[in-house]
Motif scaffolding. Structure first.
Motif, PDB file in Angstrom:
ATOM      1  N   UNK A  54       0.829  -1.208   0.000  1.00 22.92           N
ATOM      2  CA  UNK A  54       0.000   0.000   0.000  1.00 22.92           C
ATOM      3  C   UNK A  54       0.862   1.256   0.000  1.00 22.92           C
ATOM      4  N   UNK A 103       0.559   4.277  -2.747  1.00 16.95           N
ATOM      5  CA  UNK A 103       0.070   5.615  -2.409  1.00 16.95           C
ATOM      6  C   UNK A 103       1.203   6.632  -2.209  1.00 16.95           C
ATOM      7  N   UNK A 122      -9.910  11.263  10.827  1.00 15.21           N
ATOM      8  CA  UNK A 122      -8.955  11.183   9.715  1.00 15.21           C
ATOM      9  C   UNK A 122      -9.178  12.258   8.655  1.00 15.21           C
ATOM     10  N   UNK A 153      -9.900   6.580  12.672  1.00 18.24           N
ATOM     11  CA  UNK A 153     -10.857   6.350  11.587  1.00 18.24           C
ATOM     12  C   UNK A 153     -12.188   6.004  12.243  1.00 18.24           C
ATOM     13  N   UNK A 196      -2.935  -3.073   9.026  1.00 25.09           N
ATOM     14  CA  UNK A 196      -2.555  -2.844   7.631  1.00 25.09           C
ATOM     15  C   UNK A 196      -3.709  -2.184   6.882  1.00 25.09           C
ATOM     16  N   UNK A 197      -4.938  -2.468   7.288  1.00 24.58           N
ATOM     17  CA  UNK A 197      -6.102  -1.801   6.705  1.00 24.58           C
ATOM     18  C   UNK A 197      -6.150  -0.344   7.156  1.00 24.58           C
ATOM     19  N   UNK A 230      -3.464   1.639   5.514  1.00 28.05           N
ATOM     20  CA  UNK A 230      -3.702   1.809   4.079  1.00 28.05           C
ATOM     21  C   UNK A 230      -4.784   2.851   3.824  1.00 28.05           C
ATOM     22  N   UNK A 231      -5.827   2.878   4.657  1.00 29.85           N
ATOM     23  CA  UNK A 231      -6.874   3.897   4.492  1.00 29.85           C
ATOM     24  C   UNK A 231      -6.271   5.287   4.700  1.00 29.85           C
ATOM     25  N   UNK A 237      -4.174   6.182   1.753  1.00 37.78           N
ATOM     26  CA  UNK A 237      -5.075   6.513   0.647  1.00 37.78           C
ATOM     27  C   UNK A 237      -5.586   7.953   0.785  1.00 37.78           C
ATOM     28  N   UNK A 238      -6.013   8.311   1.994  1.00 37.64           N
ATOM     29  CA  UNK A 238      -6.573   9.660   2.218  1.00 37.64           C
ATOM     30  C   UNK A 238      -5.526  10.760   2.023  1.00 37.64           C
ATOM     31  N   UNK A 260      -2.674  10.578   0.177  1.00 40.80           N
ATOM     32  CA  UNK A 260      -1.770  10.229  -0.946  1.00 40.80           C
ATOM     33  C   UNK A 260      -1.422  11.470  -1.778  1.00 40.80           C
TER      34      UNK A 260
END
Lengths: 230, 230
Positions: free
Chosen positions: B110, B114, B174, B208, B219-220, B223-224, B227-228, B230
């Motif tokens: 991830x 990102x 977040x 989150x 890891x989730x 990764x979120x 992603x936010x 990036x």
């Protein structure tokens, strides 16, 4: 305190195999935390424990070692009945042949966290009662509604839902999609992605924009989509 | 085609242990795909293969079975030199004692996707050259910059970065956070979260929003956030 008989040891160990779980309609959970979750969910049938302060049949540590699967010995082991399907919820996570137990458990955890309370288990998806799935779900498995069906047939039987596939190559960008109230996200197999045959049946196929990389882990990709459409 | 000598078999198998990897400054990758990634990254030293069409020392299948670790026998095994640290990139993922190899590999994948091209490996984080880490990184490991440092010391030495921690209980939401150009996200241990001592040193600690659930897989969650931002 008592010892488990050879027959009891044999019976419990068989329940680690998908085939016998299906026959016996039972599965195993290890550890107090998961056993309490199973109890709350109304599926706990029996509990064996080495801890006299915990509710269950007290057995010796030697007996426990013969029936628990995790490396570090657990102090409680529960036998549960399989889940029954409940009423469909508005948000559905559909899994098209997710094979890795860790990925499935992680997806359950995220599905619960983002309100995707029904999981549609398409053909080829790993057994939800697999001990690694249960462990990595961290208890979320006891709070979700599971449906076993071919994804294509489910789509045919439930036209009241919008269906969104995932496609790294020819999809629509994730943030451009605004799902309606009732919808399902379909995630594909770790190696092969979603079946080609489903792509033309969906309202749209979604991708997450990435930098110089082909793909994300499927549990990460699915979790990001559930986060966006929560 | 030749057989590996007993000494060669012993030497290669030792490289599956962190201690010897550190001593020898070498690590192993299995499978053609990862070997090609290692070659592109300039770290491949030697390659053994059972496939005469692949570039490397041709060995017997019996020899290969003695040195490969994955269950399904691979047809190529590479020995690589350890990575060197490069220049810091604008976005950093800092890991505070991430212990599960699958989580670390997934986070690498991830991070690459990102644009978090530097990974700061805080004390207690699993060895990046662990075979499970390499496998679950799906090659991303060869495209990232790794720094080994105490997170607290790194923060002290690099005040030009903004630091964001993660905290499920008392954090900022977040999507309310807008990081500047140079920043690091700090992820905490699977069981215990981020060290308490870091929380007062960060610009903010992020969470989150979740529904009736305590936490996501690390890891989730990581990764979120990547992603936010990036």
């Amino acid at each position: 305190m008592r010892e488990l008989s050879n027959n009891e040891v044999k019976y419990i160990n068989k329940l680690y195999l998908a085939k016998y779980r299906k026959e016996e309609k039972k599965f195993i959970v290890e550890g107090k935390h998961l056993i309490l979750e199973a109890k709350n969910a109304g599926v706990l049938l029996e509990c064996y424990t080495t801890d006299s302060s915990f509710d269950g049949t007290l057995i010796s540590e030697e007996s426990m070692r013969k029936v628990c699967k995790t490396n570090t010995t657990v102090n409680a082991l529960g036998i549960c009945k399989l889940f029954e399907a409940h009423k469909l919820t508005d948000k559905i996570l559909a899994l098209d042949a997710i094979q890795d137990p860790g990925n499935l458990g992680t997806l359950m955890r995220s599905a619960k966290a983002f309100g995707f309370d029904t999981i549609l288990l398409g053909r080829g998806t790993v057994d939800i009662y697999n001990d690694k799935v249960i462990r990595s779900s961290q208890g979320a498995i006891f709070k979700l509604n599971f449906i076993n069906d071919e994804i294509k047939e489910f789509m045919h039987d439930h036209p009241e839902y919008e269906y969104y596939g995932t496609d790294v190559k020819t999809g629509s960008e994730a943030e451009a999609i605004k799902p309606s109230k009732r919808f399902a996200i379909i995630l594909g197999n770790e190696g092969n992605g979603m079946q080609e045959g489903l792509k033309t049946l969906t309202k749209a196929n979604i991708y997450i924009p990435l930098i110089n990389t082909e793909s994300l882990n499927v549990s990460v990709a699915g979790s990001i989509l559930m986060y966006l459409y929560k």
